[in-house]
Design an enzyme around this catalytic site. Structure first.
Site, PDB file in Angstrom:
ATOM      1  N   GLU A  88       0.830  -1.197   0.000  1.00  0.00           N
ATOM      2  CA  GLU A  88       0.000   0.000   0.000  1.00  0.00           C
ATOM      3  C   GLU A  88       0.869   1.253   0.000  1.00  0.00           C
ATOM      4  O   GLU A  88       1.865   1.333   0.725  1.00  0.00           O
ATOM      5  CB  GLU A  88      -0.936   0.006   1.210  1.00  0.00           C
ATOM      6  CG  GLU A  88      -1.899  -1.175   1.214  1.00  0.00           C
ATOM      7  CD  GLU A  88      -2.988  -1.037   2.256  1.00  0.00           C
ATOM      8  OE1 GLU A  88      -2.898  -0.115   3.092  1.00  0.00           O
ATOM      9  OE2 GLU A  88      -3.934  -1.839   2.234  1.00  0.00           O
ATOM     10  N   GLU A 130       2.257   0.343   4.059  1.00  0.00           N
ATOM     11  CA  GLU A 130       2.386  -0.956   4.718  1.00  0.00           C
ATOM     12  C   GLU A 130       2.217  -2.052   3.680  1.00  0.00           C
ATOM     13  O   GLU A 130       1.796  -1.796   2.547  1.00  0.00           O
ATOM     14  CB  GLU A 130       1.338  -1.115   5.826  1.00  0.00           C
ATOM     15  CG  GLU A 130      -0.103  -1.088   5.331  1.00  0.00           C
ATOM     16  CD  GLU A 130      -1.108  -1.188   6.461  1.00  0.00           C
ATOM     17  OE1 GLU A 130      -0.693  -1.496   7.577  1.00  0.00           O
ATOM     18  OE2 GLU A 130      -2.305  -0.962   6.213  1.00  0.00           O
ATOM     19  N   PHE A 133     -25.035   5.359   9.473  1.00  0.00           N
ATOM     20  CA  PHE A 133     -24.368   4.100   9.123  1.00  0.00           C
ATOM     21  C   PHE A 133     -24.343   3.123  10.301  1.00  0.00           C
ATOM     22  O   PHE A 133     -23.410   2.337  10.451  1.00  0.00           O
ATOM     23  CB  PHE A 133     -22.946   4.342   8.608  1.00  0.00           C
ATOM     24  CG  PHE A 133     -22.907   5.106   7.314  1.00  0.00           C
ATOM     25  CD1 PHE A 133     -22.940   4.447   6.101  1.00  0.00           C
ATOM     26  CD2 PHE A 133     -22.864   6.497   7.305  1.00  0.00           C
ATOM     27  CE1 PHE A 133     -22.922   5.156   4.899  1.00  0.00           C
ATOM     28  CE2 PHE A 133     -22.849   7.218   6.117  1.00  0.00           C
ATOM     29  CZ  PHE A 133     -22.867   6.537   4.913  1.00  0.00           C
TER      30      PHE A 133
END
Length: 661
Positions: free
Chosen positions: A275, A288, A348
């Site tokens: 990443e 990472e 959410f």
């Protein structure tokens, strides 16, 4: 090649691995908790072993139980999926010691990349771009402030063992650095048992772009292009795509080569992901390495034509990769939407319960659905909120977006709430469509949260016309009932009024071949469809163009869902609409004197007592659902009259917890 493998996971990823194993002629073993005994992946596997109670720490995270299941069933290898034990160095080491193959990297690679501080040092040694920062353990908040000043604000304070957004803060000044360091240390200690924290430069307008790599045990390491993962909400990915609309071929090649260099530095074998954070100037820095399969791996499979699960199994079995870097194609564009059991209109909050209806869009023609649930199944409070992954593939980004919009329209979920309306809104947002976004996109565009007014629809009259079509079909069905009194046949009106979202739409109707022509003002919609009551999907043509939306009759209303917008119009005669306008408006009940549960879940804590005076913002209760704790706070200054629900209670939505005076 292996004859039998065990999948140490659950849900959609377990189903995904089973499909590839079946294609390869490999038998599969599912391990499951008591809560998952009726799950789809258990039914799909050739064998299944129950490994404990519902909580993960008593089942899916118990290494000894998984190894015992391998020995009991004769499984030669274990695929860990993602999450749970997939990046647990002790798990892969134990499997190696027991003579069981881990379908993933060797334990030493997992260990080196699992520690964010150590992995950054290794990346620097391998020539990988790293963000300027301080990588050693920091003694305290005062030292953290000194380091932040040297690096230059803004800085990111991050737990070494962090993940999932925990143990992470961004500081723009000394005060925020001091407070952020203390918070990160506490979160890291509580969540991961490791309180080490590091500080690095915060990249402005950052994009989260990751490189998929694949390596075998024979020295071959390749990169399979990139995935754009910048559409995130609270550090959780929402939409992923491949390739990135931001990268150019030169940057893609440079990032891919650095990802390969890092993988080689740790003798990596298997599929993995490196990443990067990418700045507005296309500068990129290592974040990472995830030593496992990623949730979003299907978009890479779509553009390369490579089955990553199959390659993981083949590499683990000692095979050599059958292709080279030059063979990795980049074909078209792919996107993935994570369909989660959460209510976007209520902050959410998790939504659990029975899937009264689960009807994903048809697969094929560039549409793929990866899921671990089924019609009538249950979304459990014990695990994460993912219902399915909706993946599309097109020749261009524009075609992929169009296919995703259509697929979301055709995705039917009833019984629980899902984030489909939010996904539909994102896919119509001008910034997303232009590709001009970064990891702050959702926070910037929806700073106060999400509500129904944020779901655009460019032609609401179309929805009124479809509702009228449905009303006429209902009447058509009614007049066909036999045995009606002679001379009293019903005369069907041609003029109607649709009451929708507080507006009145006068509509006139006339029959046409296979449908109805409906006119509002100066616009006519010729709707042709064979839709019948009971069909939740309305498919047909409007003025010759195909349309797909969700439609069902509920009492006097017709519930319609299209491009994320949900409306409930009433279709009535002109006289009925006139009379309705004379009726007094019914006011909703006053619920301000009650604390209601905003979601189904377990009441972990009631933080107040009867008679207590509570100030606005103070904690009232804690509800646990889907591995997350949700703290409920007072909106206003109140006095507690009665504690209605006790800790340990299983709550349903809108169940009363506390009554106020």
């Amino acid at each position: 090649m292996f004859k039998k493998i065990l999948i140490a996971n659950r849900g959609e990823i377990a189903c995904r691995v089973i499909k590839t194993a079946r294609k390869m002629g490999i038998a599969t073993v599912a391990v499951h908790s008591e809560a998952d005994k009726d799950a789809l992946f258990v039914d799909m596997a050739d064998e299944a072993v129950c490994i404990g109670p519902a909580p993960s720490k008593e089942s899916y995270l118990v290494i000894d139980k998984i190894i015992a299941a391998c020995k009991q069933t004769g499984a030669e290898a274990v695929h860990p999926g993602y999450g749970f034990l997939s990046e647990n160095e002790a798990f892969s080491r134990r499997l190696e010691e027991e003579g069981i193959v881990f379908i993933g990297p060797k334990h030493y690679s997992v260990a080196k990349m699992g520690d964010k501080i150590e992995s950054k040092k290794l990346a620097m040694e391998a020539g990988v771009n790293t963000i300027p920062g301080y990588n050693d353990a920091i003694a305290g908040p005062d030292e953290a402030v000194e380091i932040a000043r040297k690096i230059g604000y803004p800085v990111m304070i991050k737990a070494s063992a962090g993940g999932g957004g925990k143990g992470l803060r961004v500081a723009f000044n000394d005060k925020e650095a001091h407070e952020g360091f203390s918070s990160c240390v506490n979160e890291a200690r509580n969540s991961f048992g490791d309180d080490r924290v590091f500080i690095e430069k915060f990249v402005v307008e950052p994009r989260h772009i990751e490189i998929q790599i694949l390596a075998d045990a024979h020295g071959n390491t390749l990169y399979l292009h990139e995935r754009e993962c910048s559409i995130q909400r609270r550090h959780q990915k929402v939409i992923e795509e491949a390739p990135s609309p931001f990268l150019d071929p030169a940057t893609r090649k440079a990032m891919g080569e650095q990802a390969v260099a890092l993988a080689k530095a740790v003798n990596y074998q298997s599929a993995g992901t490196v990443e990067f954070v990418v700045g507005a100037d296309k500068s990129f820095y290592f974040l990472e390495m995830n030593t496992r399969l990623q949730v979003e791996h299907p978009v890479t499979e779509n553009i390369t034509g490579i089955d990553l699960v199959e390659q993981m199994i083949r590499v683990a079995a000692g095979e050599k990769l059958s292709f080279g870097q030059a063979d990795i194609k980049l074909d078209g564009w792919s996107m993935e939407c994570r369909i989660n059991a959460e209510d976007p209109f209520r902050g959410f909050l998790p939504s659990t319960g029975r899937l009264v209806k689960f009807q994903p869009p048809e697969e094929g023609n560039g549409v793929r659905v990866d899921t671990g649930v089924y019609d009538g199944g249950e979304i459990s409070m014990y695990y994460d909120s993912m219902i399915a992954k909706l993946i599309v593939h097109g020749a261009t980004r524009e075609q992929a977006i169009e296919r995703m919009r259509d697929a979301l329209n055709a995705f039917v979920i009833r019984g629980i709430s899902s984030n489909i309306p939010f996904q539909a809104a994102l896919l119509q947002h001008p910034r997303f469509c232009s590709g001009n976004f970064n990891t702050g996109f959702i926070a910037e565009e929806y700073p106060q949260g999400f509500d129904a007014s944020m779901v655009p629809h460019d032609d609401p009259v179309l929805l009124a016309a479809v509702a009228t079509f449905a009303r006429l079909r209902y009447i058509e069905r009614a007049v066909q009932i036999d045995g009606q009194l002679a001379g009293h046949g019903r005369k069907v009106a041609t003029d109607w009024v649709v009451v929708m979202s507080g507006k009145h739409y006068p509509i006139s109707a006339r029959p046409i071949a296979g449908g109805v022509a409906l006119t509002h003002a100066d616009k006519t919609y010729e709707i042709v469809s064979d839709w019948r009551f009971g069909d939740l999907l309305f498919k047909g043509t409007v003025n010759g163009r195909p349309v797909c939306l969700q439609l069902e009759r509920r009492g006097l209303r017709y519930l319609i869902s299209h491009f994320g917008l949900q409306v409930a119009p009433m279709v009535m005669t002109v006289n009925a609409a006139r009379l309705l306008s004379l009726m007094p408006e019914k006011l909703p009940p006053d619920l301000s004197k009650f604390l209601l549960s905003p979601m189904p879940g377990l009441l972990r804590e009631v933080s107040v007592v009867e008679g207590q005076e509570v100030k606005a913002g103070e904690k009232l209760a804690v509800i646990e659902a889907m591995k997350m704790e949700n703290v409920l706070k007072a909106d206003n200054d109140v006095k507690v009259k009665k504690i209605v629900a006790k800790p340990g209670a299983s709550l349903s939505v809108d169940e009363v917890i506390i009554e106020f005076e």
